[in-house]
Design a protein around this motif. Structure first.
Motif, short mmCIF file in Angstrom:
data_model
loop_
_atom_site.label_atom_id
_atom_site.label_comp_id
_atom_site.label_asym_id
_atom_site.label_seq_id
_atom_site.Cartn_x
_atom_site.Cartn_y
_atom_site.Cartn_z
N ASN A 2 34.90 20.37 -13.33
CA ASN A 2 34.99 21.51 -13.70
C ASN A 2 35.06 20.86 -15.58
O ASN A 2 36.23 20.77 -15.68
CB ASN A 2 35.86 21.99 -12.98
CG ASN A 2 37.84 21.53 -12.89
OD1 ASN A 2 37.77 21.73 -13.76
ND2 ASN A 2 37.89 21.92 -11.46
N ALA A 4 37.90 23.49 -16.18
CA ALA A 4 39.02 23.43 -16.72
C ALA A 4 40.24 21.92 -16.82
O ALA A 4 40.71 22.28 -16.85
CB ALA A 4 39.67 24.08 -15.54
N HIS A 5 38.40 21.19 -17.04
CA HIS A 5 39.42 19.77 -16.71
C HIS A 5 40.46 19.15 -18.01
O HIS A 5 41.38 18.57 -18.25
CB HIS A 5 37.95 18.57 -18.06
CG HIS A 5 38.56 16.69 -17.40
ND1 HIS A 5 38.47 16.51 -16.35
CD2 HIS A 5 38.67 15.64 -18.67
CE1 HIS A 5 39.21 15.46 -16.18
NE2 HIS A 5 39.26 15.03 -17.63
N HIS A 6 40.38 19.76 -19.41
CA HIS A 6 41.49 19.29 -20.16
C HIS A 6 42.72 20.68 -20.40
O HIS A 6 43.57 20.74 -21.31
CB HIS A 6 40.52 19.79 -21.63
CG HIS A 6 40.08 18.50 -21.75
ND1 HIS A 6 40.85 17.64 -22.01
CD2 HIS A 6 38.96 17.69 -21.89
CE1 HIS A 6 39.77 15.62 -22.21
NE2 HIS A 6 38.71 16.72 -21.77
N HIS A 7 42.45 21.16 -19.39
CA HIS A 7 43.06 22.63 -19.67
C HIS A 7 44.20 22.89 -18.14
O HIS A 7 43.99 22.24 -17.42
CB HIS A 7 43.22 24.54 -19.95
CG HIS A 7 42.11 24.16 -20.83
ND1 HIS A 7 42.33 24.59 -21.50
CD2 HIS A 7 40.30 23.80 -21.37
CE1 HIS A 7 41.28 24.35 -22.91
NE2 HIS A 7 40.23 24.33 -22.26
N PRO A 8 44.81 23.56 -18.44
CA PRO A 8 45.85 23.89 -16.48
C PRO A 8 45.01 24.49 -15.74
O PRO A 8 44.54 25.85 -16.22
CB PRO A 8 46.90 24.45 -17.09
CG PRO A 8 47.50 23.81 -18.44
CD PRO A 8 46.35 24.40 -19.42
N ALA A 9 44.27 24.40 -14.85
CA ALA A 9 44.19 25.23 -13.89
C ALA A 9 44.72 26.55 -14.10
O ALA A 9 45.10 26.43 -14.55
CB ALA A 9 43.68 24.30 -12.44
N ARG A 10 43.07 27.12 -14.11
CA ARG A 10 43.83 28.88 -13.94
C ARG A 10 43.38 29.50 -12.86
O ARG A 10 42.64 29.42 -11.90
CB ARG A 10 42.97 29.34 -15.18
CG ARG A 10 43.32 28.29 -16.80
CD ARG A 10 43.41 29.09 -17.63
NE ARG A 10 44.71 28.99 -18.96
CZ ARG A 10 44.35 28.76 -20.25
NH1 ARG A 10 43.28 29.53 -20.34
NH2 ARG A 10 45.50 28.16 -20.75
N LEU A 11 43.94 30.47 -12.72
CA LEU A 11 43.93 31.89 -11.76
C LEU A 11 42.40 32.17 -12.53
O LEU A 11 42.45 32.46 -14.15
CB LEU A 11 44.93 32.93 -12.18
CG LEU A 11 46.46 32.47 -10.65
CD1 LEU A 11 46.91 33.57 -11.03
CD2 LEU A 11 45.65 32.41 -9.61
#
Lengths: 280, 316
Positions: A2, A4-11
């Motif tokens: 997905n 969001a691989h390099h970011h904190p998963a988000r709402l």
């Protein structure tokens, strides 16, 4: 994988905005209600239905009455004057002491620092009773001096400046001495200019605290001509018996406005200054 | 040499060294310079903080009424009276109830809003500003706005409730509702402060931990919250809880302006009792012992906070 691989998963962004806009709206309700009532004629205020903007604008009448029926401008000037005097005295008293604590070695330094820490520990309301008696004994109750004298030294200010001064390299102090600067000159011409972030943070902490303070002015002064805004607005409300809502809300708006405008103009300074105050 | 140890002064001659012949004379000059700088602060601290605190303890042992020509020492009599006084016990209980409503709600909402703000990039500054606004708005003035909002007939709260067919109340004149309503104002005011402290805490969580958690399979927001964010926020949360509790114990403005402790004594809180006894009834000795009860609570919380802070932050 997905995105969001390099970011904190988000709402989902929509959930975030929906909730935050709702809470933001709820937070704003008292402000909106206050400003809204300050624009309305009495007839619309006492009507059962609610609109934000008035049918017939009554702003000029309400704000004029707020400024003339009570000495509101006087309260505001008192507030500005008291805050300015307190802040100037606090910096004049605290910065040299903080410098001595941070950069000089002398007998009694630890005792002095313990005294600062004790001051930091004490809630100011605890001092109100003895300071009231002291003010009475020296005959300054019900004067500007009464509103100012308890605050001429701020343990938090000394503590904050000391922390900042400690982070300034000793070499700068040595160099200044070799240039022939006196210790007093080092404080005001070297240390304080370099510690501007701490000075600004402390100034905001001090001004917000004293502009908003009700407790001590309530004890220290009776004379309407000396009242700072919180005490003045309380007196105004008691006189108006809470029935003339338009001018009362106009007065509240005028009292709250200066800090809010400054806050919106210099948001991050405010947040930092007041968050630093959390250790106090 | 003023700022440094004897060791460094040997390495580096100071500009003043020729003036001060012996090391002892130098030391004396240094002490004079230091105390000249620190003197005003020292004197003010003694006169405005140290002596007043001692004075409170001494006054608390007397039956002094402000303005009375004489007083006598009554030992711990005031404290016995304070704790036997149902009015004071009621005030202490009200304060506890107020704190127990304000603290959890402020901390939980503050945390939730901080997490939501940190969860995306857009409108961050805007959300932060709006939620922080009540914390710096003059509470005395905003209390009057709240009073209008809570007005039994023309207030927005009752208009909305009756519009929805829900029961209304005279919120500030009802013994059952007054304290919770004041607590709501307290939450409204302090929420942004808790949020700002949590935002600072969230910034200090290293990104590595999130990466590691992702490798371990925690790739959903809720998993990350549970495995990384909340455990890492533990110490900050403790700090926020205490700071908010301190502010809740110091609640005064809303009570003074909106209720004067009423109806009955339903909204009398500690600081209001302190104010009324000391400055309206001028029962100085009694007021001083109420002050000491307040002092003990606040100092205990502050010392606890300092211990929590010391475990995380090291002051030089």
């Amino acid at each position: 994988m997905n995105a969001a691989h390099h970011h904190p998963a988000r709402l989902p962004a929509i959930t975030r905005h929906a909730v935050l806009l709702l809470t933001a709206a709820l937070i704003m309700v008292p402000f909106v209600w206050m400003v809204s009532l300050s624009l309305k004629p009495p007839g619309e205020i006492f009507r059962a239905s609610f609109t934000i903007f008035p049918e017939h604008w009554h702003a000029i009448e309400n704000y004029t009455k707020a400024l003339t029926a009570a000495p509101l401008l006087r309260y505001m000037c008192n507030g500005a004057f008291i805050c300015a005097v307190i802040l100037v005295l606090q910096i004049l008293v605290c910065a040299p002491c903080a410098y001595a604590l941070a950069k000089l070695e002398f007998r009694g330094r630890d005792t002095l620092f313990v005294l600062v820490l004790i001051g930091l520990l004490l809630p100011h309301q605890v001092l109100a009773l003895p300071l009231f008696i002291l003010g009475y004994q020296i005959g300054i109750l019900n004067t500007y001096a009464a509103l100012v004298f308890p605050f001429i030294v701020s343990p938090f200010g000394i503590f904050l400046f000391r922390q900042f001064f400690k982070s300034i390299p000793d070499d700068i102090v040595h160099a200044a001495r070799l240039d022939g600067l006196s210790e007093v000159a080092i404080v005001w011409r070297i240390m304080v200019p370099m510690a501007m972030p701490a000075i600004v943070a402390f100034s905001i902490f001090s001004i917000v605290g004293h502009w908003n303070d009700l407790f001590w002015p309530l004890i220290a002064v009776r004379d309407e001509a000396l009242m700072p805004p919180p005490l003045g607005i309380m007196a105004f409300r008691n006189e108006e018996a809470g029935n003339d809502y338009g001018p009362l809300m106009a007065a509240s708006t005028i009292v709250v406005l200066p800090l809010i405008v400054t806050f919106l103009a210099a948001q991050s300074w405010f947040v930092e200054g007041l968050a630093k105050g959390a250790v106090k | 040499m003023t700022a440094t140890t004897a060791e460094t002064s040997r390495r580096m001659p100071s500009a003043r060294a020729p003036l001060a012949a012996s090391p002892r004379a130098t030391k004396l000059l240094d002490a004079v310079a230091a105390w000249t700088l620190a003197g005003p602060a020292f004197l003010s601290l003694v006169v405005l903080y140290f002596l007043p605190v001692i004075a409170v303890f001494v006054i608390a042992l007397t039956n002094w009424q402000f303005g009375a020509p004489s007083l006598s020492f009554v030992g711990l009599g005031n404290f016995a009276e304070v704790f036997a006084d149902t009015g004071f016990r009621n005030s202490l209980l009200n304060t506890m109830v107020y704190v127990l409503i304000v603290v959890p709600a402020t901390v939980i909402f503050g945390l939730a809003i901080a997490l939501l703000i940190e969860n995306g990039q857009s409108l961050r500054a805007f959300y932060r500003a709006v939620h922080f606004l009540p914390f710096m708005a003059t509470l005395a003035a905003m209390a009057i706005a709240w009073e209008a909002l809570l007005h039994p007939t023309i207030g927005l709260v009752n208009q909305t409730l009756s519009g929805l067919g829900l029961p209304t109340a005279n919120w500030l004149r009802n013994e059952k509702t007054v304290l919770p309503v004041l607590a709501v104002i307290g939450i409204w005011q302090n929420l942004g402060f808790a949020m700002v402290l949590f935002l600072a805490g969230l910034k200090s969580i290293p990104q590595d931990l999130y990466d590691a958690a992702e490798i371990d399979g925690a790739d959903q927001w809720l998993d990350r919250l549970r495995t990384v964010t909340l455990p890492m926020l533990g110490p900050v949360s403790m700090f926020v809880i205490i700071v908010v509790a301190l502010r809740a114990f110091e609640a005064f403005d809303t009570v003074q302006i909106l209720t004067k402790g009423g109806p009955g004594h339903a909204s009398e809180v500690l600081l209001y009792t302190l104010y009324r006894e000391s400055f309206e009834y001028l029962r100085t000795g009694y007021g001083a012992s109420v002050t000491i009860v307040f002092l003990v609570i606040v100092v205990a919380l502050t010392l606890f906070q300092a211990r929590v802070m010391d475990e995380r932050v090291h002051y030089q």
